[in-house]
Design an enzyme around this catalytic site. Structure first.
Site, mmCIF file in Angstrom:
data_model
loop_
_atom_site.group_PDB
_atom_site.id
_atom_site.type_symbol
_atom_site.label_atom_id
_atom_site.label_comp_id
_atom_site.label_asym_id
_atom_site.label_seq_id
_atom_site.Cartn_x
_atom_site.Cartn_y
_atom_site.Cartn_z
ATOM 1 N N ASP A 9 -27.810 80.924 2.070
ATOM 2 C CA ASP A 9 -26.842 79.845 1.864
ATOM 3 C C ASP A 9 -27.227 79.107 0.584
ATOM 4 O O ASP A 9 -28.152 78.287 0.580
ATOM 5 C CB ASP A 9 -26.836 78.898 3.056
ATOM 6 C CG ASP A 9 -25.745 77.837 2.957
ATOM 7 O OD1 ASP A 9 -25.121 77.712 1.879
ATOM 8 O OD2 ASP A 9 -25.518 77.122 3.958
ATOM 9 N N SER B 31 -12.349 79.150 -13.098
ATOM 10 C CA SER B 31 -11.034 79.545 -12.604
ATOM 11 C C SER B 31 -9.925 78.911 -13.431
ATOM 12 O O SER B 31 -10.098 77.834 -14.016
ATOM 13 C CB SER B 31 -10.890 79.099 -11.140
ATOM 14 O OG SER B 31 -9.549 79.147 -10.704
ATOM 15 N N CYS C 259 -7.663 77.486 -12.162
ATOM 16 C CA CYS C 259 -7.311 76.263 -11.422
ATOM 17 C C CYS C 259 -7.834 75.002 -12.104
ATOM 18 O O CYS C 259 -7.519 73.891 -11.673
ATOM 19 C CB CYS C 259 -7.829 76.336 -9.991
ATOM 20 S SG CYS C 259 -6.917 77.500 -8.947
ATOM 21 N N TYR D 82 -10.618 72.519 -5.292
ATOM 22 C CA TYR D 82 -11.190 73.707 -5.915
ATOM 23 C C TYR D 82 -11.244 73.605 -7.438
ATOM 24 O O TYR D 82 -12.256 73.925 -8.064
ATOM 25 C CB TYR D 82 -10.370 74.926 -5.490
ATOM 26 C CG TYR D 82 -10.845 76.243 -6.043
ATOM 27 C CD1 TYR D 82 -12.037 76.803 -5.618
ATOM 28 C CD2 TYR D 82 -10.080 76.940 -6.978
ATOM 29 C CE1 TYR D 82 -12.467 78.031 -6.118
ATOM 30 C CE2 TYR D 82 -10.501 78.161 -7.477
ATOM 31 C CZ TYR D 82 -11.694 78.699 -7.048
ATOM 32 O OH TYR D 82 -12.121 79.901 -7.549
ATOM 33 N N ASN E 171 -6.608 84.993 -11.219
ATOM 34 C CA ASN E 171 -6.040 85.817 -10.141
ATOM 35 C C ASN E 171 -6.494 87.274 -10.165
ATOM 36 O O ASN E 171 -5.738 88.172 -10.532
ATOM 37 C CB ASN E 171 -4.508 85.763 -10.195
ATOM 38 C CG ASN E 171 -3.964 84.383 -9.880
ATOM 39 O OD1 ASN E 171 -4.389 83.748 -8.931
ATOM 40 N ND2 ASN E 171 -3.027 83.916 -10.692
ATOM 41 N N GLU F 75 -6.915 85.568 1.570
ATOM 42 C CA GLU F 75 -6.402 86.571 0.646
ATOM 43 C C GLU F 75 -5.458 85.940 -0.374
ATOM 44 O O GLU F 75 -4.803 84.935 -0.116
ATOM 45 C CB GLU F 75 -5.682 87.684 1.412
ATOM 46 C CG GLU F 75 -4.425 87.254 2.147
ATOM 47 C CD GLU F 75 -4.669 86.645 3.514
ATOM 48 O OE1 GLU F 75 -3.701 86.501 4.284
ATOM 49 O OE2 GLU F 75 -5.831 86.282 3.820
ATOM 50 N N THR G 108 5.695 81.840 -10.847
ATOM 51 C CA THR G 108 5.160 82.912 -11.696
ATOM 52 C C THR G 108 3.635 82.865 -11.785
ATOM 53 O O THR G 108 3.023 81.799 -11.728
ATOM 54 C CB THR G 108 5.736 82.829 -13.118
ATOM 55 O OG1 THR G 108 5.515 81.511 -13.656
ATOM 56 C CG2 THR G 108 7.228 83.141 -13.113
#
Length: 342
Positions: free
Chosen positions: A63, A127, A129, A158, A187, A200, A230
């Site tokens: 962990d 990411s 994001c 996130y 992605n 997922e 998109t």
């Protein structure tokens, strides 16, 4: 574009965190294929739940939100690829913001452990994001450049964790001279990844839903949102090539690593239906988690630095992904999710 073998010697210990997961498992497999044998793969999941596990790799179930396990993971390492985090598709990250934020402990403790262990170079998987939501309000989105992360207003939870961890890498480089490389993944999809259970992403989820409809002979599929949002999707082989090239490069700032092939979710469904040889009735769930309206990767910078960009066409990558998920879903009960060991 520099090859990873120009940086990492065969006697160097390489650590991949998140090695029991999708991207990390593929990275370990690729490094093995290149002849590396001093590899350590680390993941929070029990070993029997890893997607790929190899007997000649030092496989550790730890962990990494805790500091001492990070020290154990980094001990003796010369290079670290930190891919570990608590994440999933939009259905997960929109409903587990605190869990996603706690991944900041992983990168913080791994950076500290890497510094203590004398690691030469540290890769962090960020990411898309991190990008400001106001720049992603249209399906006909202008591709996101690296500078679009500021002024900061990333995906809540996130995205903030990823952006903060990017800054941690920057300051460990500035203050402690730990060389870091940061890639903003867009992605990633492909075989040997999560396709059910809630974590997922769209390519795997759509593939699973089409297969479920075929097996149940229901001839309909549920789409989250109106299907006109998109995205671009990067096949795992391109992700590996880019990750290794960025690690070996002299790129000091965070950089996009993603496909620039923009599609709607409806077009993604079209592709999967074509692969499967079916046409399904679409039911749109407008109140489902769907994320930003549009997101695409501007690859100007990676082309400038590496003379390369992800190039696998979505149709090609989805064919391989769909075939693997179909094989998984049509195996006998109890045979699914077996660890891929060599």
């Amino acid at each position: 574009m520099k090859d990873i073998q120009s940086l990492i010697g065969k006697d160097d210990l390489v650590v991949v965190t998140g090695g029991g997961g999708f991207i990390g498992g593929h990275l370990i497999a690729d490094l093995r294929a290149k002849g590396y044998r001093k590899l350590r793969s680390v993941d929070v999941k029990p070993l029997e739940e890893w997607f790929q596990r190899f007997p000649d790799v030092d496989n550790l179930s730890l962990d990494l939100r805790e500091r001492e396990p990070c020290r154990k993971a980094a001990r003796g390492a010369r290079y670290v690829f930190n891919l570990a985090c608590d994440m999933g598709g939009m259905g997960f990250i929109e409903t587990h913001k605190a869990e996603c934020m706690l991944s900041v402990l992983i990168n913080t403790h791994m950076l500290q452990a890497a510094r203590e262990a004398g690691v030469q170079r540290f890769f962090y998987s960020s990411s898309a994001c991190v990008y400001a939501a106001e720049k992603q309000t249209s399906a006909d989105v202008v591709a996101l450049k690296e500078g679009d992360a500021y002024p900061a207003m990333p995906e809540d939870g996130y995205g903030w964790e990823k952006l903060f961890s990017e800054r941690m890498c920057r300051h460990f480089t500035e203050d402690y001279k730990l060389a870091t490389r940061v890639a903003r993944f867009h992605n990633v999809y492909g075989p040997l990844g999560t396709y059910d259970g809630g974590r997922e992403k769209a390519p795997a989820a759509i593939s699973r839903k089409v297969i479920e409809a075929q097996l149940a002979k229901k001839h309909e599929i549920e789409i989250w949102g109106d299907g006109e949002q998109t995205r671009s999707f990067m096949y795992i082989d391109d992700c590996l090539a880019g990750t290794e090239a960025i690690m070996a490069s002299d790129i000091l700032e965070p950089i996009n690593l993603g496909s620039s092939e923009l599609v709607t979710i409806n077009q993604l469904v079209d592709i999967v239906e074509d692969i499967a040889g079916v046409k399904l009735k679409r039911k749109y769930k407008l109140d489902a988690p769907k994320g930003v309206r549009g997101r695409n990767s501007d690859n100007t910078l990676i082309q400038k630095y590496l003379g390369w960009q992800p190039s696998t066409r979505l149709r090609v990558g989805m064919e391989k992904t769909y075939r693997w998920i179909h094989a998984e879903m049509t195996q006998q009960p109890g045979a699914r999710r077996k660890v891929f060991s060599v």
